[in-house]
Motif scaffolding. Structure first.
Motif, PDB file in Angstrom:
ATOM      1  N   LEU A 122      -4.716   7.474  16.162  1.00 22.63           N
ATOM      2  CA  LEU A 122      -5.254   7.395  15.782  1.00 22.63           C
ATOM      3  C   LEU A 122      -3.939   6.523  14.207  1.00 22.63           C
ATOM      4  CD1 LEU A 122      -8.111  10.105  14.261  1.00 22.63           C
ATOM      5  CD2 LEU A 122      -8.332   7.530  14.601  1.00 22.63           C
ATOM      6  N   LEU A 123      -2.609   7.031  14.814  1.00 18.85           N
ATOM      7  CA  LEU A 123      -1.522   6.723  13.642  1.00 18.85           C
ATOM      8  C   LEU A 123      -1.503   5.635  13.899  1.00 18.85           C
ATOM      9  CD1 LEU A 123       1.064   9.729  14.914  1.00 18.85           C
ATOM     10  CD2 LEU A 123      -0.469   9.536  12.884  1.00 18.85           C
ATOM     11  N   PRO A 124      -0.875   4.298  15.263  1.00 17.04           N
ATOM     12  CA  PRO A 124      -0.962   2.710  15.268  1.00 17.04           C
ATOM     13  C   PRO A 124      -1.765   2.317  13.347  1.00 17.04           C
ATOM     14  CG  PRO A 124      -1.233   3.708  16.946  1.00 17.04           C
ATOM     15  CD  PRO A 124      -1.532   4.635  16.291  1.00 17.04           C
ATOM     16  N   LYS A 125      -2.858   3.117  13.514  1.00 16.88           N
ATOM     17  CA  LYS A 125      -3.839   1.933  12.417  1.00 16.88           C
ATOM     18  C   LYS A 125      -3.824   2.929  10.645  1.00 16.88           C
ATOM     19  CE  LYS A 125      -7.448  -0.390  10.123  1.00 16.88           C
ATOM     20  NZ  LYS A 125      -6.842  -1.692  10.603  1.00 16.88           N
ATOM     21  N   THR A 126      -3.301   3.672  11.023  1.00 17.60           N
ATOM     22  CA  THR A 126      -3.183   4.392   9.722  1.00 17.60           C
ATOM     23  C   THR A 126      -1.294   3.862   9.376  1.00 17.60           C
ATOM     24  OG1 THR A 126      -3.803   6.406  10.963  1.00 17.60           O
ATOM     25  CG2 THR A 126      -2.360   6.523   8.416  1.00 17.60           C
ATOM     26  N   MET A 127      -1.056   4.285  10.333  1.00 20.64           N
ATOM     27  CA  MET A 127       0.910   2.886   9.783  1.00 20.64           C
ATOM     28  C   MET A 127       0.241   1.339   9.639  1.00 20.64           C
ATOM     29  SD  MET A 127       4.966   3.226  11.423  1.00 20.64           S
ATOM     30  CE  MET A 127       3.921   1.862  12.852  1.00 20.64           C
ATOM     31  N   GLN A 128      -0.679   0.937   9.692  1.00 19.68           N
ATOM     32  CA  GLN A 128      -1.075  -0.076   9.599  1.00 19.68           C
ATOM     33  C   GLN A 128      -1.201  -0.023   7.856  1.00 19.68           C
ATOM     34  OE1 GLN A 128      -3.374  -2.813  11.839  1.00 19.68           O
ATOM     35  NE2 GLN A 128      -3.873  -4.352  10.359  1.00 19.68           N
ATOM     36  N   THR A 129      -2.350   0.546   7.689  1.00 16.55           N
ATOM     37  CA  THR A 129      -2.957   0.728   6.288  1.00 16.55           C
ATOM     38  C   THR A 129      -1.948   0.877   5.381  1.00 16.55           C
ATOM     39  OG1 THR A 129      -4.745   1.065   7.358  1.00 16.55           O
ATOM     40  CG2 THR A 129      -4.470   1.845   5.145  1.00 16.55           C
ATOM     41  N   MET A 130      -0.688   1.795   5.662  1.00 15.88           N
ATOM     42  CA  MET A 130       0.591   2.495   4.997  1.00 15.88           C
ATOM     43  C   MET A 130       1.036   1.161   4.677  1.00 15.88           C
ATOM     44  SD  MET A 130       1.359   6.554   5.779  1.00 15.88           S
ATOM     45  CE  MET A 130       0.216   7.738   5.875  1.00 15.88           C
ATOM     46  N   ALA A 131       1.214   0.086   5.594  1.00 15.36           N
ATOM     47  CA  ALA A 131       2.478  -1.032   5.133  1.00 15.36           C
ATOM     48  C   ALA A 131       1.640  -1.829   4.661  1.00 15.36           C
ATOM     49  CB  ALA A 131       2.365  -1.433   6.787  1.00 15.36           C
ATOM     50  N   GLU A 132       0.370  -1.872   4.519  1.00 14.56           N
ATOM     51  CA  GLU A 132      -0.547  -2.880   3.829  1.00 14.56           C
ATOM     52  C   GLU A 132      -0.654  -2.605   2.491  1.00 14.56           C
ATOM     53  OE1 GLU A 132      -4.134  -3.289   6.075  1.00 14.56           O
ATOM     54  OE2 GLU A 132      -4.081  -4.296   7.208  1.00 14.56           O
ATOM     55  N   ARG A 133      -0.697  -1.435   1.982  1.00  9.93           N
ATOM     56  CA  ARG A 133      -0.547  -1.273   0.872  1.00  9.93           C
ATOM     57  C   ARG A 133       0.876  -1.320   0.063  1.00  9.93           C
ATOM     58  NH1 ARG A 133      -3.560   4.759   1.416  1.00  9.93           N
ATOM     59  NH2 ARG A 133      -5.154   3.896   1.493  1.00  9.93           N
ATOM     60  N   ARG A 134       2.089  -0.615   1.766  1.00  7.84           N
ATOM     61  CA  ARG A 134       3.297  -1.280   0.488  1.00  7.84           C
ATOM     62  C   ARG A 134       3.712  -2.839   0.582  1.00  7.84           C
ATOM     63  NH1 ARG A 134       6.873  -0.725   5.741  1.00  7.84           N
ATOM     64  NH2 ARG A 134       5.884  -2.573   5.994  1.00  7.84           N
ATOM     65  N   ASP A 135       3.201  -2.883   1.102  1.00  7.43           N
ATOM     66  CA  ASP A 135       3.873  -4.816   0.766  1.00  7.43           C
ATOM     67  C   ASP A 135       2.477  -5.854  -0.244  1.00  7.43           C
ATOM     68  OD1 ASP A 135       4.652  -4.406   3.180  1.00  7.43           O
ATOM     69  OD2 ASP A 135       3.914  -5.387   4.741  1.00  7.43           O
ATOM     70  N   SER A 136       1.465  -4.952  -0.574  1.00  6.56           N
ATOM     71  CA  SER A 136       0.703  -4.860  -2.233  1.00  6.56           C
ATOM     72  C   SER A 136       1.452  -4.536  -3.119  1.00  6.56           C
ATOM     73  CB  SER A 136      -1.047  -5.015  -1.454  1.00  6.56           C
ATOM     74  OG  SER A 136      -0.964  -3.227  -1.473  1.00  6.56           O
TER      75      SER A 136
END
Length: 380
Positions: A108-122
């Protein structure tokens, strides 16, 4: 009953939320009295805060924009406190390991990291750089960790010591003229206004009253004829000491669970925490609670088994039915403001909540959309 000349604003509640409100007001030149009963179990006094809403996945969607504003406000507040000579706040950016305890969680970690990255980038702060690391690398950063498969390393996560931060706010506010009173405060309502509060046998007059009573706010709601459905949620938190070990730079440990590990300088490790709904105002440590925290903590970091137990703190979080805070002017009352119900997010959201209420008192519309947190949502 004797009457005093009072202050511009009376804040009921001396936790982080109350003092955040008071500090913002005294910096704006208003006179403030903070009245607090000093009940055992105040959440601020027990709490160790993870200041990184972008790593959370439980809250409702309305939490995240407010959380983003909250972490953006922290540097401003820290700079102001430093101007007032207060730098011992327990706030520090130490990073975080979001760990997988098994292969299923690792997937699950890659998807979780993608969500965190999207939050950071927003625009979400306190995330920083993100990287997937293996168990060996994770243990190099937090040596007591178990042999875990993998983790996300998140560089920008911060933590704060609730007691230290509250005390820094209080001292800074008092330097600017805030007054502290240890007493029971009962709001006095006449028509659609509060004329002040009764405390220590006196009527303390005020032009505005802030209810920031934490887990005890429901009683204050009854006093002003308002439904404030805030209940205590007990948290038991274990503090460990590792003699001759510098833990200060170790990252916070989070994952697909409610518990956490974090550190304070020089050698403290904090295991937290239970989330006990229905606990009432019982501030005892319990066998089941201590067992739960130690069990989860040692499963994550068996290397802590030889640490000494320094203390066990009990905090009563003020939990609202939807898990979101209650912020805004009290319905049908012109000068009573509510700032409570932050649950387990008080150390993250408390400072920005206090700033928002302080702005409202001054007739300034907060820049943040507070409609999801309006007190009206719980009224009949």
């Amino acid at each position: 009953m004797a009457e005093t000349t009072g202050r511009d604003v009376i804040v009921i509640g001396g936790g982080l939320v109350g003092w955040s409100t008071a500090y913002r007001l005294v910096r704006a030149g208003l006179g403030v009295t903070v009245v607090d009963r000093a009940d055992p179990g105040q959440a601020t006094a027990a709490g160790a805060g993870i200041i990184a809403p972008g790593t959370s996945f439980r809250p409702l969607p309305a939490f995240y924009p407010f959380g983003s504003a909250a972490v953006a406000y922290y540097p401003t507040l820290l700079a102001e406190l430093a101007e007032d000579g207060e730098t011992n706040t327990g706030y520090e950016v130490v990073g975080c390991l979001f760990v997988a305890q098994n292969d299923d969680e690792a997937a699950l970690l890659p998807k979780t990291m993608q969500t965190m990255a999207e939050r950071r980038d927003s625009g979400m702060g306190n995330i920083g750089d993100l990287s997937l690391v293996d168990g060996t690398t994770a243990r190099s950063l937090f040596p007591p960790l178990a042999d875990l498969p993998s983790a996300i390393y998140i560089s920008g996560v911060a933590r704060v010591n609730g007691r230290l931060f509250r005390d820094a706010l209080r001292r800074a506010a008092e330097k600017r003229g805030a007054v502290t009173l240890t007493a029971t405060a009962d709001p006095v309502i006449e028509g659609d206004r509060a004329v002040g509060v009764r405390a220590d046998g006196r009527l303390l007059a005020a032009s505005a009253v802030v209810v920031a009573g934490g887990a005890w706010s429901n009683d204050l709601g009854d006093a002003i004829g308002l439904r404030l459905p805030v209940e205590p949620q007990r948290g038991q938190i274990i503090h460990l000491d590792l003699p001759n070990t510098d833990t200060g730079s170790w990252p916070i440990i989070q994952g697909y669970f409610d518990h956490y590990l974090l550190t304070f300088r020089p050698n403290r490790v904090v295991m937290g925490a239970t989330r006990e709904v229905g606990s009432g105002y019982d501030v005892r440590m319990t066998a089941a609670g201590v067992h739960q925290v130690l069990g989860q903590g040692l499963a994550l970091a068996p290397g802590l088994a030889t640490a000494g137990i320094a203390e066990i703190r009990i905090g009563l979080r003020p939990l609202s039915p939807d898990g979101l805070p209650i912020i805004g002017r009290a319905p049908n009352l012109a000068n009573v403001y509510l700032c409570t119900g932050h649950g387990p997010s008080g150390l993250q959201l408390g400072p920005i909540s206090g700033a928002a209420v302080a702005a409202m008192i001054q007739g300034i519309t907060p820049e943040i959309d507070l409609s999801p947190f309006a007190p009206e949502r719980f009224q009949q």
